[in-house]
Design an enzyme around this catalytic site. Sequence first.
Site, PDB file in Angstrom:
ATOM      1  CD  GLU A 102      -3.060  -1.156   2.134  1.00  0.00           C
ATOM      2  OE1 GLU A 102      -4.037  -1.906   1.960  1.00  0.00           O
ATOM      3  OE2 GLU A 102      -2.919  -0.426   3.140  1.00  0.00           O
ATOM      4  CD  GLU A 107      -3.885  -5.926   3.294  1.00  0.00           C
ATOM      5  OE1 GLU A 107      -2.648  -6.001   3.205  1.00  0.00           O
ATOM      6  OE2 GLU A 107      -4.470  -5.043   3.945  1.00  0.00           O
TER       7      GLU A 107
END
Length: 540
Positions: free
Chosen positions: A159, A248
Amino acid sequence: MGAVPVLTVAASVLRATEASAAAANINPSAPRQTIRGFGGMAHAAWIGDLTAAQRTTAFGGGEGQLGFSVLRIPVGENQSDWSRDLTTAKRAVELGATVFASPWNPPASMVETFTRGSQTNAKRLKYSAYGAYAQHLNDFTTYMRNNGVNLYGISVQNEPDYAADWTWWTSAEIVRFLRENAGVISTRVIAPESFQYVKSMSDPILNDAAALANVDIIGAHLYGTSYANFPYPLFKQKGAGKELWMTEVYYPNSSDSGDLWPQALDVGEHIHHAMVDAEFQTYVWWTIRRSYGPMREDGQISKRGAMMAHFARFVRPGYTRIDATANPTSNVYVSAYRGGNTVVIVAVNKNTSAVTQQFTLAGTTASGSVSNWLTDASRNVAPQTALRMSNGSLTATLPARSAMTFVASVSDTPPSSPSPSITPSPTPSQSPIGGTGPRVAYTMNTWDSGFTASISVTNTGTSTINGWTLRFTLPSGQAITSGWNATFSPSSGQVSATNVSYNATLAPGATVDFGFQGTHSGSTAEPAAFTLNGIPCTVV
């Protein structure tokens, strides 16, 4: 294709609470993406390690187990932390799972702070440390390999666009790292793992030939991503030879219990859209054991876990998603998969009443028993009485608010996983390969006396290949027991892997995925060389 069989149950005899849906048409000879698997994250430092029993529940494929075939682990900032998730990773590999890793931060010596909006202590990787960071990722890969875990891939950053608590990267910085440094990493490289599948993070990679050459998997997270943003046209245009992974998510939230029903059905629909609309090859949950996750804190699978198991236990690595009517009636979602002569159908019914659903399989007159499993308010992936397929048609009742998985044999259609002892049947005239030689990626996962090998072949030439045979020599003591998406002969020694009917054509830049399961007597070495239609291949 023969005539579509008619529905054999008249609407007039349906119970008043049932609806009859349009047929879901399935074409076993129309492949889409190759599935790498379904799984979850383990992060011992943050959440605590799985116990031995929980590892078996997570990665075992039997009744009452999740059947996960993918494990994600963190890359520790410090080498002293690298052993934290090793035991779980080794057990996952023993049970046939693929393992990959993602970093949250580089080592502290490689980081500098800067001001980003209102954040005065934002972190980023020093440009002068790009080379050292690539070596850090490579060292972690080597450490895991030396300890029995061959990582399938490693990410540049978890991320990078949602990093208030870890390290920020811009898309330009990721492209620069990929261009200049990622080529030294000795496993597949994953990027960018945007938290919300933000295409402006991955578009620059796809649009930069040098960066794209050094990345193998476009990874994405799906937090808050609308279904309308699941498709990725630019990846379909420019991502030939690359993989597309969902690395994810938790869904729909992390505040409710994983056993909340019927909310858990939302997970089944979410996976459906991830496979059908986005065409992801993996689906990975954050994290395996969590109150809102697939495994409860007591080690038992939750309702959300049951939704994942409907896919994970039955749609195995190397299977291919095949064409199916995705939404045959309101609130019913259907996807289908093929591995060899096995077809798996997953159906999610979010309606408050039962639906009578017909499934028709094109190009087959297969008849026989169909195993099936059910999750509803009171049952979790519970085996049901076998149903009967007749002439390629199956009719089943999908109970109100339920998920069902059906497993059928279609042995009279062109097989994608014939016995390796069978001599290949004649194939289309194999065309020469123009331009440079083909590229081969060969990945083993080993355990005890067994292993799986996943093979990807990319046509790097300038001409379409019509019919192909990949030849390689298995090390002494290794033997093939079964395969998928190719015909293997013989089962040991110098092996030929030949296309099946539906993947004989390989356009320039295109990739074909196939593989096999085998046994070994101690040697887990990989073949040293490959040829495709007699042309030596580049091994990556």
